[in-house]
Motif scaffolding. Sequence first.
Motif, PDB file in Angstrom:
ATOM      1  N   ALA A 175       0.945  -1.068  -0.182  1.00 43.35           N
ATOM      2  CA  ALA A 175       0.173  -0.028   0.227  1.00 43.35           C
ATOM      3  C   ALA A 175       0.846   1.322   0.079  1.00 43.35           C
ATOM      4  O   ALA A 175       0.521   2.291  -0.337  1.00 43.35           O
ATOM      5  CB  ALA A 175      -1.174  -0.014   1.185  1.00 43.35           C
ATOM      6  N   THR A 176       2.059   1.102   0.376  1.00 46.39           N
ATOM      7  CA  THR A 176       2.968   2.397   0.636  1.00 46.39           C
ATOM      8  C   THR A 176       3.483   2.724  -0.806  1.00 46.39           C
ATOM      9  O   THR A 176       3.800   3.840  -1.161  1.00 46.39           O
ATOM     10  CB  THR A 176       4.182   2.102   1.554  1.00 46.39           C
ATOM     11  OG1 THR A 176       4.961   1.138   1.172  1.00 46.39           O
ATOM     12  CG2 THR A 176       3.481   1.860   2.878  1.00 46.39           C
ATOM     13  N   TRP A 177       3.672   1.541  -1.684  1.00 49.71           N
ATOM     14  CA  TRP A 177       4.063   1.653  -2.955  1.00 49.71           C
ATOM     15  C   TRP A 177       3.112   2.515  -3.764  1.00 49.71           C
ATOM     16  O   TRP A 177       3.375   3.320  -4.697  1.00 49.71           O
ATOM     17  CB  TRP A 177       4.434   0.338  -3.675  1.00 49.71           C
ATOM     18  CG  TRP A 177       4.777   0.562  -5.057  1.00 49.71           C
ATOM     19  CD1 TRP A 177       4.393   0.142  -6.259  1.00 49.71           C
ATOM     20  CD2 TRP A 177       6.249   0.979  -5.307  1.00 49.71           C
ATOM     21  NE1 TRP A 177       5.236   0.317  -7.134  1.00 49.71           N
ATOM     22  CE2 TRP A 177       6.656   0.759  -6.790  1.00 49.71           C
ATOM     23  CE3 TRP A 177       7.277   1.197  -4.833  1.00 49.71           C
ATOM     24  CZ2 TRP A 177       7.512   1.095  -7.350  1.00 49.71           C
ATOM     25  CZ3 TRP A 177       8.326   1.650  -5.515  1.00 49.71           C
ATOM     26  CH2 TRP A 177       8.607   1.590  -6.861  1.00 49.71           C
ATOM     27  N   ASN A 178       1.890   2.279  -3.588  1.00 46.23           N
ATOM     28  CA  ASN A 178       0.788   2.996  -4.510  1.00 46.23           C
ATOM     29  C   ASN A 178       0.584   4.349  -3.751  1.00 46.23           C
ATOM     30  O   ASN A 178       0.266   5.271  -4.714  1.00 46.23           O
ATOM     31  CB  ASN A 178      -0.510   2.227  -4.157  1.00 46.23           C
ATOM     32  CG  ASN A 178      -0.644   1.334  -5.474  1.00 46.23           C
ATOM     33  OD1 ASN A 178       0.067   0.873  -6.247  1.00 46.23           O
ATOM     34  ND2 ASN A 178      -1.645   0.356  -5.383  1.00 46.23           N
ATOM     35  N   ALA A 179       0.594   4.541  -2.580  1.00 50.81           N
ATOM     36  CA  ALA A 179       0.696   5.751  -1.995  1.00 50.81           C
ATOM     37  C   ALA A 179       1.810   6.643  -2.494  1.00 50.81           C
ATOM     38  O   ALA A 179       1.551   7.905  -2.971  1.00 50.81           O
ATOM     39  CB  ALA A 179       0.742   5.569  -0.367  1.00 50.81           C
ATOM     40  N   LEU A 180       3.155   6.120  -2.759  1.00 45.46           N
ATOM     41  CA  LEU A 180       4.363   6.747  -3.473  1.00 45.46           C
ATOM     42  C   LEU A 180       3.821   6.995  -4.735  1.00 45.46           C
ATOM     43  O   LEU A 180       3.937   8.377  -5.106  1.00 45.46           O
ATOM     44  CB  LEU A 180       5.249   6.125  -3.224  1.00 45.46           C
ATOM     45  CG  LEU A 180       6.696   6.407  -3.730  1.00 45.46           C
ATOM     46  CD1 LEU A 180       7.197   7.859  -2.945  1.00 45.46           C
ATOM     47  CD2 LEU A 180       7.922   5.494  -3.779  1.00 45.46           C
TER      48      LEU A 180
END
Length: 300
Positions: free
Chosen positions: A262-267
């Motif tokens: 989820a942090t990848w998509n947020a990034l």
Amino acid sequence: MSQVPLIVDTAWLADRLDDPKLRLIDATTFLKPPESGGYYDVWSGREAYNEGHIPGAVYADLLHELSDPDSEFPFTVPSRERFSKKMGELGVGGDDTYVVVYDQGNAIVGAPFIASDWASRLAWQLRYEGYGNVAVLEGGFVKWKEEGRSISTEPASYPEATFTGERRPELLATKEDVKDALDDENTILLNSLSEADFNGETDTYARSGHIPGSVNVFFGNLSDPETKELYNDEQLRDAFEKVGALDPGKKVITYCGSGIAATWNALLLNKLGKDNVAMYDGSMTEWTADPLLPLDKKDK
């Protein structure tokens, strides 16, 4: 200290390896699906770091040192005190340094490279705790090694620092925030897992499916598996626009299994100019553990 880009390439990093203001961090962690189904086997990447890393990099242990040791769920955000202490020991703090984070590869052992989501997890934690001058290395160690760049087995260190900055609670979503979002047309719940996970065809978590009302953008579909590079902004924008995640009037809460992908998509949403993005730290691991919380599956 000037602001670094959210994502940098290997050439950019190679030009700065000797910069005394650089703090280069290897955040490698490994997942492997168990033979009988259920949650992944997880282990630290410290041994892989010892076997070879980008020169000058220090190792940050997301599993054992940068997660809450008292949580029933893996990779839960630790106390600020715990995080700050470890970052200070690694030399991160103040306004006169910048951080580049990378990891050594695949989201799941044995799978092809799809994203540097362990690196994005640590980058997200740094921003959450108020340290914003941090970049993720595109293609990570896999791309660095494929290009024949130098590798070291020597442990590295930086002068200890005092970690500063103020926590940014708006970057983190709790279970209660997600429950509130179920009836909020101005919040988009973005599932970052595979289509099979989203549809409820797998048994990784306590229950299968997705949080009702969620849309799905698989984090592993946003990079070229051959070049290890992100697709261009137009392609990335198209993937997120299709599900409404770039609507300027709406907040996005990304989630996955345990707050990593989820942090990848947020990034990438941040890269595309979307700032109103939070990450649900407990994600499916926490949500599915509560039998009273709803789940949907895609009709076959």
